[in-house]
Write a protein that holds these residues in place. Sequence first.
Motif, short mmCIF file in Angstrom:
data_model
loop_
_atom_site.label_atom_id
_atom_site.label_comp_id
_atom_site.label_asym_id
_atom_site.label_seq_id
_atom_site.Cartn_x
_atom_site.Cartn_y
_atom_site.Cartn_z
N LEU A 164 75.74 12.73 80.43
CA LEU A 164 75.93 11.92 79.84
C LEU A 164 77.27 10.19 79.91
CD1 LEU A 164 74.30 12.10 76.17
CD2 LEU A 164 73.11 10.51 78.15
N HIS A 165 76.84 9.29 80.32
CA HIS A 165 78.85 9.06 80.00
C HIS A 165 79.61 7.92 79.07
CE1 HIS A 165 81.83 6.57 82.41
NE2 HIS A 165 81.17 5.83 81.99
N VAL A 166 80.24 8.04 78.32
CA VAL A 166 80.21 7.31 77.30
C VAL A 166 81.74 6.47 77.16
CG1 VAL A 166 80.57 7.77 74.89
CG2 VAL A 166 78.99 9.32 75.85
N ASP A 167 81.24 5.50 76.89
CA ASP A 167 82.55 5.20 77.13
C ASP A 167 82.72 3.70 76.05
OD1 ASP A 167 84.30 3.09 78.03
OD2 ASP A 167 83.29 2.44 79.91
N CYS A 168 84.13 3.86 75.72
CA CYS A 168 84.22 3.13 74.13
C CYS A 168 86.28 2.90 73.87
CB CYS A 168 83.73 4.12 73.05
SG CYS A 168 84.58 5.68 72.71
N HIS A 169 86.30 2.13 72.84
CA HIS A 169 87.04 2.24 72.93
C HIS A 169 87.73 2.65 71.19
CE1 HIS A 169 88.36 -1.74 75.11
NE2 HIS A 169 87.05 -0.96 75.87
N LEU A 170 88.59 3.15 70.82
CA LEU A 170 88.90 3.47 69.53
C LEU A 170 90.56 2.82 69.36
CD1 LEU A 170 88.46 5.34 67.74
CD2 LEU A 170 90.03 7.07 68.91
N THR A 171 90.13 2.50 67.96
CA THR A 171 91.58 1.36 67.63
C THR A 171 92.63 2.80 65.86
OG1 THR A 171 90.39 -0.81 67.15
CG2 THR A 171 92.70 -0.84 66.18
N LEU A 172 93.80 2.83 67.28
CA LEU A 172 94.32 3.76 66.41
C LEU A 172 95.56 3.48 65.57
CD1 LEU A 172 94.40 6.35 68.75
CD2 LEU A 172 93.01 6.68 66.78
N PRO A 173 96.22 3.91 64.57
CA PRO A 173 97.02 3.10 63.97
C PRO A 173 98.62 2.82 65.06
CG PRO A 173 96.92 4.59 62.30
CD PRO A 173 96.01 5.24 63.57
N TRP A 174 98.92 1.86 64.81
CA TRP A 174 100.22 1.45 65.93
C TRP A 174 101.00 2.39 66.75
CZ3 TRP A 174 104.99 0.53 65.22
CH2 TRP A 174 105.47 0.41 64.05
N TYR A 175 101.83 2.86 65.76
CA TYR A 175 102.53 3.80 65.74
C TYR A 175 102.53 5.30 66.36
CZ TYR A 175 100.70 4.92 61.28
OH TYR A 175 100.49 5.55 59.79
N LEU A 176 101.53 5.39 66.57
CA LEU A 176 101.22 6.94 67.37
C LEU A 176 101.74 7.03 68.42
CD1 LEU A 176 97.48 7.79 65.88
CD2 LEU A 176 100.05 8.30 65.04
N ASN A 177 102.51 8.32 68.51
CA ASN A 177 102.56 8.67 70.38
C ASN A 177 101.52 8.70 70.85
OD1 ASN A 177 102.83 11.45 69.84
ND2 ASN A 177 104.57 11.41 68.23
N LEU A 178 101.61 8.52 72.41
CA LEU A 178 101.29 9.33 73.09
C LEU A 178 100.24 10.73 72.77
CD1 LEU A 178 101.88 8.42 76.83
CD2 LEU A 178 100.27 7.48 75.44
N VAL A 179 101.03 11.52 72.48
CA VAL A 179 100.64 13.00 72.16
C VAL A 179 99.21 13.23 70.79
CG1 VAL A 179 100.94 15.73 71.43
CG2 VAL A 179 101.86 14.48 73.47
N GLU A 180 99.92 12.38 69.83
CA GLU A 180 98.88 11.77 68.76
C GLU A 180 97.44 11.19 68.68
OE1 GLU A 180 102.65 11.95 65.20
OE2 GLU A 180 102.31 10.73 66.64
N ALA A 181 98.30 10.32 70.21
CA ALA A 181 96.98 9.60 69.62
C ALA A 181 96.18 10.74 71.11
CB ALA A 181 97.22 8.50 70.79
N HIS A 182 96.19 11.08 71.75
CA HIS A 182 95.56 11.89 72.75
C HIS A 182 94.36 12.86 71.98
CE1 HIS A 182 93.89 14.64 76.25
NE2 HIS A 182 94.41 13.44 76.50
N ALA A 183 94.97 13.44 71.22
CA ALA A 183 94.83 14.24 70.00
C ALA A 183 93.26 13.58 69.45
CB ALA A 183 95.90 14.52 68.83
N GLU A 184 94.16 12.39 68.65
CA GLU A 184 92.70 12.07 68.17
C GLU A 184 91.18 11.88 69.37
OE1 GLU A 184 92.31 11.33 65.12
OE2 GLU A 184 93.93 11.71 64.66
#
Length: 341
Positions: free
Chosen positions: A243-263
Amino acid sequence: MEKGKENIRMQQWVAAISVVLFFVKLAAYYLTQSVAVLTDALESTVNVIAGFIGLYSLYIAAKPSDEDHPYGHGKAEFLSAAVEGSLVIMAGLIIIYEAIMDFIHPHVILKLDKGIYLVAFTAIVNFIVGSFSIYKGRKNGSMALQASGRHLQTDTYSTAGIIIGLVIIWYTKLVILDALVSLLFAGIIIYTGYRILRRSIAGIMDEADLQLLRHMVAYLNNHRRENWVDLHNLRVIKYGGLLHVDCHLTLPWYLNLVEAHAEIDVLTALIRKEFGESIEFFVHTDACMDFQCSICTKENCSVRKHAFEEKIEWTLQNVVANKKHERVAKGVAENQLNLGF
């Protein structure tokens, strides 16, 4: 890779058993000279051809992705199923021709009792192998194995009907029933071939699996985290068992790269837990916008500009759409509902 090897082993059994059962049915036709038994034997020729085509396609599909095929080789299974569906339809048409010729030139039927025993044996074996093939195909996400299993089960049902017809002929001596039984099950065979062909074309054309999408959206909606402001532009494509899953995930703008990647890691782990390990992800992160404050459920947000007003439930419509979620005014929402959106 392990699932691919397991699929190949199962298809090897399907192909080998199809060859054996084909010769058993030929023996039954030789004994009875029944066009109904010939119907069964002709369908078995398709079983044999389809069995080996399916085996080759699974061998191709099991290959890992490479420079020429970055998404892997899973589409080969859809091509195999398309060929198999076409062959099933062709067999049904040949059976109709043979039945019509039997109406025009009827012949004597011989040794029905022995023919019934042989055909009944093939039906039992086909049903067992077909059921196990469908089980393995669903478990490993293999279109080719499921197509083979359905074909074998259809062969079982048509054989069972033919057996009933042969028993009636044996007791009533109405030879004309031989051709009538053949015509009836030719229609069933053609319909089965159409269903196999339809599903394979849908896979080749990357047709959306709405049932799978609804399941995934509902599951993610029930397990969403407060940092997941919205999920949109979700697409799921099948490549054989992948299965190939492609999506956009909207996160709080102030998260850094590490925090966004964790989500993103939490999101992908959640999907794998429910839908299996054979999944490839491409998740794009978007920053939340001011207009989304009113639908954001995050508590104690230090940069919130607007008060929370409404939680937007994730649905197939708003998650598949390529647009960030936002609160829709009541009047607008009612107009959209009336227009069928």
